[in-house]
Design an enzyme around this catalytic site. Structure first.
Site, PDB file in Angstrom:
ATOM      1  N   ASP A  69      38.354  42.938  42.377  1.00 31.34           N
ATOM      2  CA  ASP A  69      37.186  43.291  41.563  1.00 31.34           C
ATOM      3  C   ASP A  69      35.947  42.500  41.978  1.00 31.34           C
ATOM      4  O   ASP A  69      34.825  42.911  41.683  1.00 31.34           O
ATOM      5  CB  ASP A  69      37.482  43.089  40.070  1.00 31.34           C
ATOM      6  CG  ASP A  69      38.068  41.722  39.745  1.00 31.34           C
ATOM      7  OD1 ASP A  69      38.416  40.970  40.677  1.00 31.34           O
ATOM      8  OD2 ASP A  69      38.213  41.403  38.551  1.00 31.34           O
ATOM      9  N   GLY A 103      45.873  38.202  20.817  1.00 30.44           N
ATOM     10  CA  GLY A 103      45.334  39.053  19.756  1.00 30.44           C
ATOM     11  C   GLY A 103      44.030  38.562  19.182  1.00 30.44           C
ATOM     12  O   GLY A 103      43.650  38.957  18.067  1.00 30.44           O
ATOM     13  N   ALA A 149      44.629  33.174  41.755  1.00 27.68           N
ATOM     14  CA  ALA A 149      44.764  34.514  42.315  1.00 27.68           C
ATOM     15  C   ALA A 149      45.530  35.423  41.356  1.00 27.68           C
ATOM     16  O   ALA A 149      46.681  35.155  41.015  1.00 27.68           O
ATOM     17  CB  ALA A 149      45.481  34.447  43.664  1.00 27.68           C
ATOM     18  N   CYS A 164      39.192  31.663  37.013  1.00 30.45           N
ATOM     19  CA  CYS A 164      38.980  30.609  38.005  1.00 30.45           C
ATOM     20  C   CYS A 164      37.982  29.597  37.474  1.00 30.45           C
ATOM     21  O   CYS A 164      37.632  29.591  36.304  1.00 30.45           O
ATOM     22  CB  CYS A 164      38.448  31.219  39.304  1.00 30.45           C
ATOM     23  SG  CYS A 164      39.380  32.648  39.894  1.00 30.45           S
TER      24      CYS A 164
END
Length: 612
Positions: free
Chosen positions: A95, A360, A48, A2
């Site tokens: 979270d 990666g 979101a 965000c």
């Protein structure tokens, strides 16, 4: 992922709204801001990813703490279970709420509990403080302005810049940029705005205006104990940790994919992804019209073997030019890595199908993968010669007109192999930079110039603290966020970083075999023959474009008259280098791109600001 914003200066609601709208691309799902007791303003652009319900919108309040948070805490479920046992209750499945509870339980030590990428600020109403932190490796950005009673922060520079008349452009930062290609932490392009260094947390006292910044994680410059097991045992342990790191990062309430270039790092992430989920993995790569820049065939080979749902994104000249024209809108600080453009194109089309993409990044830094590491090791042999012999050879090699030979001569005149490595990052000849400031001196040199580790380990540490943080993380964050796409990097899991640094060097590089242990993990899933080719970079054909299609544009933007308006450069030397590129005698496209980016930033973002 965000965009966060906050300030102890109480701006008008419409001003806060405009600050957030400036970076709405970071999180278009919900734009929201609140005024807390007329002491703090918090704002948030939400993308979101986990718990899509509006109950998890930010700014978020949990008991007497309020939070704005950018990133992901990958181990939040296990941490949540731990906190439930301690009596904490939760009303969301996000979270964000777990961060708040962890702060209440553990205080500033909560950051040591988090495995993730993050930049967050908590307003602790009870203690009248702001507490914030940035993740260990700097995957998430954090800018702040601190001037007596005014503390303001954001994910990018632009929101802080709006409605702030006290800013001045830093001549020191311009010099850093011209040398390194970016503005290193803790500096920003403005004198008055700083970046919170990775692996640090801060406390701001609203009563006293005191700001305290402390590190909570770092890599050691001291010799650390080697992993005691065999190579096979190390390989199996790495495989286990890597598989878990990938599995954690596949968790989301939105579609997830993998960036797949066809190289070792992205291929091992794609392979692990197919091993940790029953769903068909979507993979994405870029294809360029110019053949020698097209690596998509290798990505396709890996995808075919892993049986992924592979998507090749074809990029053309027109799209590249469009992104160049708008570059400083998304990279709102001068940034000269030209691979940002293909990274943006990849993100743009990947976002059509997924909201999260695994990458990666950090494989080279963790497992000694850059080709320059081998070059420097070879160059070290030259320094076995007595200094007078090197100085004589240097003078002789600088006599011919061939600039490559001249460069070799200048390298021989350096003091040691450390200086060669720095020159490899900043340029062997920086005489075109006109600055009284020592722009090659950065605090992170301590990771390179000590004697406690061998040269490979020191270069690897130095790149982790500089190139990975300043360049790669900045590039990936801005490129993906420009299109509201979240990038996750399993190889930046701090457990992998720490494990890699515990290994004997020969487990990572043996002769010319770089990233040895990571390759062996990969070869358990993908045939070795697919990777039997030279390592390729991720860039666009700017070298050819600047001599062909874009030649008129370059010569107009960087004419002798225009060069005089660019600070901290020797216009005569720069003009010479541009002409060298145009006549084909030398590849100067990195310098040309660097100047074009700075010129665009000064005219669009820096207009009207004094340079000090």
């Amino acid at each position: 992922m965000c965009g966060i914003y906050g300030s102890t200066k109480i701006y008008e609601p419409d001003q806060v709204q405009k600050k957030l709208e400036r970076t709405n691309f970071r999180g278009p799902d919900k734009l929201q801001h609140i005024n807390i007791n007329n002491k703090v303003v918090f704002g948030h652009n939400r993308l979101a990813i986990i718990d899509l319900d509006e109950r998890s919108n930010q700014p978020f309040t949990y008991h007497h703490v309020h939070i704005v948070f950018n990133g992901e805490i990958y181990n939040f479920l296990s941490l949540k279970d731990e906190l439930v046992l301690k009596g904490y209750a939760f009303r969301t499945t996000s979270d964000t709420e777990v961060i708040c509870a962890a702060y209440l339980e553990y205080g500033s030590e909560c950051v040591n509990k988090f495995n993730g990428m993050f930049a967050f600020v908590i307003y602790d109403e009870k203690n009248n403080i702001l507490f914030g932190a940035r993740d260990r490796l700097g995957q998430k950005p954090f800018y702040y302005y601190h001037n007596k009673g005014h503390f303001e922060f954001a994910s990018q520079l632009a929101p802080i810049q709006l409605y702030n008349s006290d800013l001045t452009i830093s001549s020191k930062s311009i010099s850093y940029y011209l040398a390194w290609g970016d503005v290193p932490d803790p500096y920003s392009i403005f004198n008055e705005v700083k970046k919170l260094p990775p692996g640090n947390h801060f406390t701001y006292q609203l009563d006293s205006y005191n700001l305290t910044i402390k590190p909570y994680w770092n890599i050691s410059t001291k010799h650390t104990p080697y992993f005691q097991g065999s190579f096979e045992e190390a390989k199996e342990e790495l495989k286990s940790v890597l598989k878990d790191a990938v599995k954690m990062r596949l968790f989301a309430d939105v579609p997830v994919g993998v960036f797949l270039s066809g190289g070792v790092d992205s291929s091992v992430i794609a392979a692990m992804a197919t091993q940790t989920t029953e769903s068909k993995i979507k993979t994405f790569s870029v294809k360029f019209n110019e053949k020698k820049f097209d690596e998509s065939i290798y990505a396709q080979q890996v995808a075919n073997h892993l049986k992924t749902d592979h998507h090749v994104i074809e990029c053309n000249y027109e799209e590249g030019i469009d992104l160049i024209d708008n570059f400083s809108y998304y990279y709102d600080e001068p940034f000269a890595d030209s691979s940002a453009i293909p990274s943006m194109l990849l993100s743009k089309y990947t976002r059509d199908q997924v909201t999260v993409a695994l990458s990666g990044d950090a494989g080279d830094e963790n497992f000694i993968g850059y080709e320059r590491y081998v070059w420097i090791k070879k160059g070290k042999m030259a320094f076995m010669l007595p200094k007078p012999a090197r100085q004589l050879a240097s003078k002789i090699l600088q006599l011919p007109s061939n600039y490559r030979i001249k460069t070799m001569g200048k390298v021989l005149n350096f003091n040691d192999v450390n200086d060669i490595y720095i020159a490899g990052m900043t340029g062997v000849d920086t005489s075109w930079i006109d600055s009284d400031f020592n722009f090659l001196e950065v605090d992170e040199l301590k990771y390179l110039k000590h004697k406690e580790k061998n040269i490979y380990e020191r270069m690897s540490d130095f790149d982790l603290k500089t190139y990975l943080n300043w360049d790669i993380n900045t590039k990936v964050d801005r490129a993906t966020m420009a299109y509201s796409l979240e990038a996750r990097s399993p190889l930046m899991d701090y457990r992998i970083v720490e494990f890699a640094r515990s290994l004997p060097t020969e487990y990572k590089i043996q002769g010319k075999n770089q990233k040895r242990i990571l390759k062996e993990v990969l070869y358990d899933y993908v045939p070795k023959e697919i990777f039997d080719r030279p390592k390729a970079g991720f860039t666009m054909p700017f070298q050819e474009w600047f001599r062909g299609t874009l030649k008129d544009y370059v010569m107009s933007e960087l004419s002798d008259t225009e060069l005089k308006n660019i600070p901290n450069i020797n216009t005569k030397e720069v003009s010479l280098r541009i002409n060298q590129h145009m006549d084909g005698s030398w590849n100067r496209y990195p310098l040309i791109w660097k100047l074009l980016v700075l010129k665009q930033w000064l005219s669009k973002n820096g207009k009207g600001y004094a340079i000090k």
